[in-house]
Design a protein around this motif. Sequence first.
Motif, mmCIF file in Angstrom:
data_model
loop_
_atom_site.group_PDB
_atom_site.id
_atom_site.type_symbol
_atom_site.label_atom_id
_atom_site.label_comp_id
_atom_site.label_asym_id
_atom_site.label_seq_id
_atom_site.Cartn_x
_atom_site.Cartn_y
_atom_site.Cartn_z
ATOM 1 N N CYS A 1 59.290 -27.538 13.289
ATOM 2 C CA CYS A 1 58.851 -26.280 12.276
ATOM 3 C C CYS A 1 57.452 -26.623 11.961
ATOM 4 C CB CYS A 1 59.923 -26.044 11.380
ATOM 5 S SG CYS A 1 61.390 -25.293 11.759
ATOM 6 N N ALA A 2 57.248 -27.775 11.506
ATOM 7 C CA ALA A 2 55.764 -28.158 10.836
ATOM 8 C C ALA A 2 54.867 -28.114 11.969
ATOM 9 C CB ALA A 2 55.905 -29.564 10.146
ATOM 10 N N LEU B 1 54.853 -26.124 14.366
ATOM 11 C CA LEU B 1 54.624 -24.733 14.870
ATOM 12 C C LEU B 1 53.888 -23.952 13.887
ATOM 13 C CD1 LEU B 1 58.276 -23.762 16.217
ATOM 14 C CD2 LEU B 1 56.235 -24.029 17.563
ATOM 15 N N CYS B 2 54.163 -24.430 12.526
ATOM 16 C CA CYS B 2 53.163 -23.747 11.496
ATOM 17 C C CYS B 2 51.688 -24.196 11.453
ATOM 18 C CB CYS B 2 53.849 -24.196 10.042
ATOM 19 S SG CYS B 2 55.304 -23.579 9.731
ATOM 20 N N ILE B 3 51.653 -25.527 11.739
ATOM 21 C CA ILE B 3 50.244 -26.005 11.888
ATOM 22 C C ILE B 3 49.382 -25.409 13.072
ATOM 23 C CG2 ILE B 3 48.994 -28.301 12.636
ATOM 24 C CD1 ILE B 3 51.025 -29.865 11.055
ATOM 25 N N LYS B 4 50.245 -25.299 14.260
ATOM 26 C CA LYS B 4 49.712 -24.622 15.274
ATOM 27 C C LYS B 4 49.175 -23.174 15.242
ATOM 28 C CE LYS B 4 50.305 -25.817 19.664
ATOM 29 N NZ LYS B 4 50.866 -26.145 21.167
ATOM 30 N N ASN B 5 49.864 -22.537 14.775
ATOM 31 C CA ASN B 5 49.824 -21.196 14.301
ATOM 32 C C ASN B 5 49.200 -20.855 13.035
ATOM 33 O OD1 ASN B 5 51.083 -20.306 16.904
ATOM 34 N ND2 ASN B 5 52.919 -21.252 16.345
ATOM 35 N N TRP B 6 48.684 -21.547 12.551
ATOM 36 C CA TRP B 6 48.446 -21.195 11.051
ATOM 37 C C TRP B 6 46.723 -20.694 10.957
ATOM 38 C CZ3 TRP B 6 50.164 -22.860 6.158
ATOM 39 C CH2 TRP B 6 49.485 -22.562 5.037
ATOM 40 N N CYS C 1 48.383 -22.396 -1.855
ATOM 41 C CA CYS C 1 49.650 -23.265 -1.240
ATOM 42 C C CYS C 1 49.421 -24.502 -1.851
ATOM 43 C CB CYS C 1 49.656 -23.135 0.149
ATOM 44 S SG CYS C 1 50.311 -21.647 0.801
ATOM 45 N N VAL D 1 45.223 -28.564 7.247
ATOM 46 C CA VAL D 1 46.437 -27.685 7.257
ATOM 47 C C VAL D 1 47.689 -28.616 7.715
ATOM 48 C CG1 VAL D 1 47.814 -25.923 8.692
ATOM 49 C CG2 VAL D 1 45.308 -25.696 8.094
ATOM 50 N N VAL E 1 50.664 -28.711 5.044
ATOM 51 C CA VAL E 1 52.372 -28.586 5.759
ATOM 52 C C VAL E 1 53.140 -29.602 5.362
ATOM 53 C CG1 VAL E 1 53.870 -27.902 7.743
ATOM 54 C CG2 VAL E 1 51.732 -26.774 7.506
ATOM 55 N N CYS F 1 56.289 -29.191 2.722
ATOM 56 C CA CYS F 1 57.486 -29.452 3.251
ATOM 57 C C CYS F 1 58.095 -30.283 1.983
ATOM 58 C CB CYS F 1 57.614 -30.365 4.369
ATOM 59 S SG CYS F 1 57.488 -29.237 5.985
#
Length: 191
Positions: A91-92, A94-99, A109, A165, A169, A173
Amino acid sequence: MTNMKQNVIHRMIRYGIIEEEDAEVYSYGLSVLTMYGCVLLFTIIISFQMGCFLEGMFFLISYKLLRSSTGGYHAKSATRCIFASVFVFICALLCIKNWHADAYIVFLCTVISVVVVFAFSPLADKNKPLSEIEYSYNKKKAQIIIIVESIIIVAGYYMYPAISVAVLVGVLCCALLLVTGYLKARLLIRK
């Protein structure tokens, strides 16, 4: 796996590396080492497969450094911990790649994470209780780590946004696990 671990322990005793009365401690240590090794192996493979090895390693380092001091939610078993860790890692990434958030969101944040870490850490768990000395030491350590990681996030955002990023993340987390652990503890107290 247990047979292999017992075999290693018996050989260590036979060759005089450890004392027989210490076998249980070493057995536990081998279990923990095996668990961390599995998680590390899975995360390296997943990072390569997703095409973001460097970001994955920065996430892992920032997350593990902070998590080791903050405490928070802990799984009930080693198997659940491994699966949860790998799931969080995926999940992390995916967040990093799509930030695609701007600097204001990154800053917000970061500030929220700092507040959460200062307010709740370290958080003991019934699976991982803390003595007063451990509590004091981990609180100071967590505060130092979150400040250093926050500086890396904010200062690095314009030079190396993907790395910044990834660190953010990791921090988010840890903050989420702190809040989750806190809420879990509060619900258990009410029951």
